[in-house]
Design a protein around this motif. Structure first.
Motif, PDB file in Angstrom:
ATOM      1  N   GLU A   3       0.733  -1.048   0.354  1.00 46.85           N
ATOM      2  CA  GLU A   3      -0.030  -0.058  -0.179  1.00 46.85           C
ATOM      3  C   GLU A   3       1.162   1.654  -0.024  1.00 46.85           C
ATOM      4  N   GLU A   4       2.220   1.203   0.874  1.00 50.61           N
ATOM      5  CA  GLU A   4       3.432   2.178   0.676  1.00 50.61           C
ATOM      6  C   GLU A   4       3.439   2.609  -0.543  1.00 50.61           C
ATOM      7  N   GLU A   5       4.057   2.034  -1.307  1.00 46.87           N
ATOM      8  CA  GLU A   5       4.561   1.623  -2.897  1.00 46.87           C
ATOM      9  C   GLU A   5       2.956   2.563  -3.751  1.00 46.87           C
ATOM     10  N   LYS A   6       2.356   1.492  -2.923  1.00 46.77           N
ATOM     11  CA  LYS A   6       0.521   2.247  -4.618  1.00 46.77           C
ATOM     12  C   LYS A   6       1.113   3.769  -4.145  1.00 46.77           C
ATOM     13  N   ALA A   7       0.849   4.068  -3.113  1.00 42.45           N
ATOM     14  CA  ALA A   7       0.729   6.275  -2.402  1.00 42.45           C
ATOM     15  C   ALA A   7       1.635   6.023  -2.969  1.00 42.45           C
ATOM     16  N   ARG A   8       2.832   5.640  -2.549  1.00 39.53           N
ATOM     17  CA  ARG A   8       3.698   6.590  -3.194  1.00 39.53           C
ATOM     18  C   ARG A   8       4.349   6.820  -4.703  1.00 39.53           C
ATOM     19  N   SER A   9       3.592   5.536  -5.535  1.00 40.52           N
ATOM     20  CA  SER A   9       3.575   5.729  -7.250  1.00 40.52           C
ATOM     21  C   SER A   9       2.261   6.804  -6.838  1.00 40.52           C
ATOM     22  N   CYS A  10       1.392   6.591  -6.892  1.00 44.96           N
ATOM     23  CA  CYS A  10       0.096   7.543  -7.273  1.00 44.96           C
ATOM     24  C   CYS A  10       0.499   8.679  -7.063  1.00 44.96           C
ATOM     25  N   HIS A  11       1.758   9.125  -5.694  1.00 39.87           N
ATOM     26  CA  HIS A  11       2.062  10.359  -5.821  1.00 39.87           C
ATOM     27  C   HIS A  11       2.369  11.188  -6.778  1.00 39.87           C
ATOM     28  N   TYR A  12       3.770  10.347  -7.275  1.00 37.03           N
ATOM     29  CA  TYR A  12       4.418  10.307  -8.225  1.00 37.03           C
ATOM     30  C   TYR A  12       3.969  10.900  -9.525  1.00 37.03           C
ATOM     31  N   SER A  13       3.268  10.074  -9.515  1.00 42.28           N
ATOM     32  CA  SER A  13       2.581  10.282 -11.288  1.00 42.28           C
ATOM     33  C   SER A  13       1.408  11.899 -11.031  1.00 42.28           C
ATOM     34  N   SER A  14       0.910  11.997 -10.028  1.00 41.80           N
ATOM     35  CA  SER A  14       0.476  13.282  -9.289  1.00 41.80           C
ATOM     36  C   SER A  14       1.357  14.351  -9.718  1.00 41.80           C
ATOM     37  N   LYS A  15       2.733  14.131  -9.440  1.00 40.93           N
ATOM     38  CA  LYS A  15       3.355  15.447  -9.526  1.00 40.93           C
ATOM     39  C   LYS A  15       4.052  15.723 -10.919  1.00 40.93           C
ATOM     40  N   ARG A  16       3.995  14.098 -11.444  1.00 40.68           N
ATOM     41  CA  ARG A  16       3.852  13.811 -13.378  1.00 40.68           C
ATOM     42  C   ARG A  16       3.175  14.885 -13.629  1.00 40.68           C
ATOM     43  N   ARG A  17       1.933  14.661 -13.286  1.00 38.14           N
ATOM     44  CA  ARG A  17       0.658  15.124 -14.401  1.00 38.14           C
ATOM     45  C   ARG A  17       1.364  16.940 -14.168  1.00 38.14           C
ATOM     46  N   LYS A  18       1.264  17.235 -12.125  1.00 35.21           N
ATOM     47  CA  LYS A  18       1.371  19.008 -12.803  1.00 35.21           C
ATOM     48  C   LYS A  18       2.517  19.351 -13.206  1.00 35.21           C
ATOM     49  N   LYS A  19       3.460  18.863 -13.424  1.00 32.23           N
ATOM     50  CA  LYS A  19       4.824  18.835 -13.064  1.00 32.23           C
ATOM     51  C   LYS A  19       4.518  19.159 -15.094  1.00 32.23           C
ATOM     52  N   LYS A  20       3.935  18.875 -16.039  1.00 29.54           N
ATOM     53  CA  LYS A  20       3.096  18.542 -17.465  1.00 29.54           C
ATOM     54  C   LYS A  20       2.738  19.450 -17.914  1.00 29.54           C
ATOM     55  N   LYS A  21       1.267  19.644 -16.727  1.00 29.69           N
ATOM     56  CA  LYS A  21       0.541  20.885 -16.713  1.00 29.69           C
ATOM     57  C   LYS A  21       0.684  21.597 -17.112  1.00 29.69           C
ATOM     58  N   LYS A  22       1.924  21.861 -15.654  1.00 34.08           N
ATOM     59  CA  LYS A  22       2.611  23.399 -15.718  1.00 34.08           C
ATOM     60  C   LYS A  22       3.614  23.469 -16.946  1.00 34.08           C
ATOM     61  N   ASN A  23       4.173  22.548 -17.484  1.00 33.14           N
ATOM     62  CA  ASN A  23       5.224  23.036 -18.786  1.00 33.14           C
ATOM     63  C   ASN A  23       4.290  22.895 -19.474  1.00 33.14           C
ATOM     64  N   GLU A  24       2.512  23.017 -19.872  1.00 31.64           N
ATOM     65  CA  GLU A  24       2.092  22.457 -21.283  1.00 31.64           C
ATOM     66  C   GLU A  24       2.172  24.306 -21.228  1.00 31.64           C
TER      67      GLU A  24
END
Length: 119
Positions: A3-24
């Motif tokens: 569960e901890e790894e899933k939470a980390r990966s979810c947090h990581y992917s949300s960071k990536r989405r935010k960063k991608k949105k910011k770059n766009e």
């Protein structure tokens, strides 16, 4: 632990989405600003350069008549060369066009003969 790894990966992917949105968003902003014209003040020559114009100007020596004659002759030769080149290009295009038309005529003649043989 899973569960901890899933939470980390979810947090990581949300960071990536935010960063991608910011770059766009930054790209859109840059594209929008690229279409704007520069203000006139930026295109004007500074007064200091206008004041220094006489210092910066080169004094050209007058060309001799012999050099002027050589340049005129060279220009005439160049014009003749380019004219000959242009005429050669036109002749080549005419030959190509003629050969294409001849090939098309031959194909049409062969097609007619083929159709006649079918009937």
């Amino acid at each position: 632990m899973v569960e901890e790894e899933k939470a980390r990966s979810c947090h990581y992917s949300s960071k990536r989405r935010k960063k991608k949105k910011k770059n766009e968003k930054q790209i859109r902003r840059l594209e929008k600003n690229a279409r704007q014209l520069k203000p006139i003040e930026e295109c004007e020559v500074p007064l200091s350069l206008l004041d220094e114009k006489l210092k910066r100007e080169r004094q050209l020596t007058p060309l001799s008549q012999d050099l002027l004659d050589k340049r005129a002759l060279l220009e005439k030769k160049w014009c003749n060369f380019k004219r000959e080149q242009h005429l050669a290009d036109l002749q080549m295009l005419d030959r190509i066009s003629y050969c294409q038309q001849k090939a098309l005529d031959e194909l049409q003649r062969n097609r007619r003969n083929y159709i006649m043989k079918q009937f």
